[in-house]
Design an enzyme around this catalytic site. Structure first.
Site, PDB file in Angstrom:
ATOM      1  CG  ASP A   8      -1.724   1.211   1.419  1.00 42.13           C
ATOM      2  OD1 ASP A   8      -2.332   1.652   0.428  1.00 42.13           O
ATOM      3  OD2 ASP A   8      -1.748   1.754   2.531  1.00 42.13           O
ATOM      4  CB  CYS A   9       0.798   4.479  -1.344  1.00 42.43           C
ATOM      5  SG  CYS A   9       1.615   6.087  -1.375  1.00 42.43           S
TER       6      CYS A   9
END
Length: 258
Positions: A8-9
């Protein structure tokens, strides 16, 4: 053994400054995840603006629905049932409501491009929250990605953040363009994990939010990063491993290879 790591970021690779304005109260919220706000009420959607806009130079009195009619946007998370046609029926909310959190975000020094989002009630047809986000890479992210790539690990980013924000991040950390999945809702993240497993990869999913949970459940090993200090309880409860530093992913993958 073929191994892929899906990151994920926001909150996982990037230390996020997230400014959220509640329109009804005209107050700014702290320590809230947008997906958790969506989960609190049926019919809510999280809308990410999918292109770079010169927000602060727009007419603050423009109706938000008029802006949405002109630009690209995407629903990246929702609490069904939703009524997508009602998103453009809000005839009161103005662009100023989104500019307000953007001005606050502008005070911070950020490495990633700013991103903008809305939380809408699709049952009542109104914008309830406006969001401006930006951030800096956590310490060790670039080194971690390089070490993993040197080990022959395939690296992917699947994030609900906008395309231009994820493309900027991918350039910062040297991730191939065909390995990034911006504006990714929870089902797309899960589908990516399932696709990689079908191709014969052992998949590690690294996230921190509720929208990462379906992918974490399907992965061979799920990791939650506590480095940012704010994580979803749902993700925390189902994660196989908890880490305090993104660099720990390297040792996790090494053990998986043994």
């Amino acid at each position: 053994m073929k191994i892929a790591v899906v990151f994920d970021c926001s909150g996982t690779l990037v230390d996020v400054k997230r400014i959220i304005k509640e329109i009804e109260s005209q107050k700014f919220l702290c320590n809230h995840q947008t997906v958790d706000i969506v989960d609190k009420k049926r019919g809510r959607v999280l809308i990410v603006i999918g292109e770079k806009i010169d927000l602060l130079n727009l007419d603050p009195n423009m109706l938000m629905k008029n802006l949405l009619e002109r630009i690209k946007w995407k629903i990246t998370y929702c609490h069904p049932p939703i009524f997508k046609d009602n998103i453009l029926k809000d005839s009161r909310t103005k662009v100023k409501e989104l500019q307000d959190p953007a001005y606050i975000l502008n005070r911070f020094k950020i490495e990633t491009d700013p991103g903008y989002a809305l939380i809408c009630d699709t049952i009542e047809g109104k914008v309830e929250y406006t969001i401006a986000t930006g951030g800096c890479l956590f310490d060790g992210v670039q080194e971690t990605i390089k070490e993993l790539k040197d080990m022959g690990i395939e690296i992917y980013i699947a994030s609900g953040d906008s395309k231009y924000a994820i493309e900027k991040l991918s350039m910062l950390i040297d991730i191939e363009k065909n390995h990034i999945f911006p504006e990714a809702h929870q089902h797309l993240k899960k589908d990516l994990v399932l696709k990689l497993k079908k191709e014969g990869y052992k998949v590690v999913m690294v996230g921190d939010g509720t929208n990462d949970v379906p992918a974490m459940l399907e992965s061979d090993l799920s990791v939650i990063n506590l480095q940012g200090g704010k994580v979803s309880k749902k993700a925390l409860d189902i994660a196989d491993i908890r880490i305090e530093d993104i660099k720990e992913v390297v040792d996790i993958v090494k053990k998986l290879k043994e």
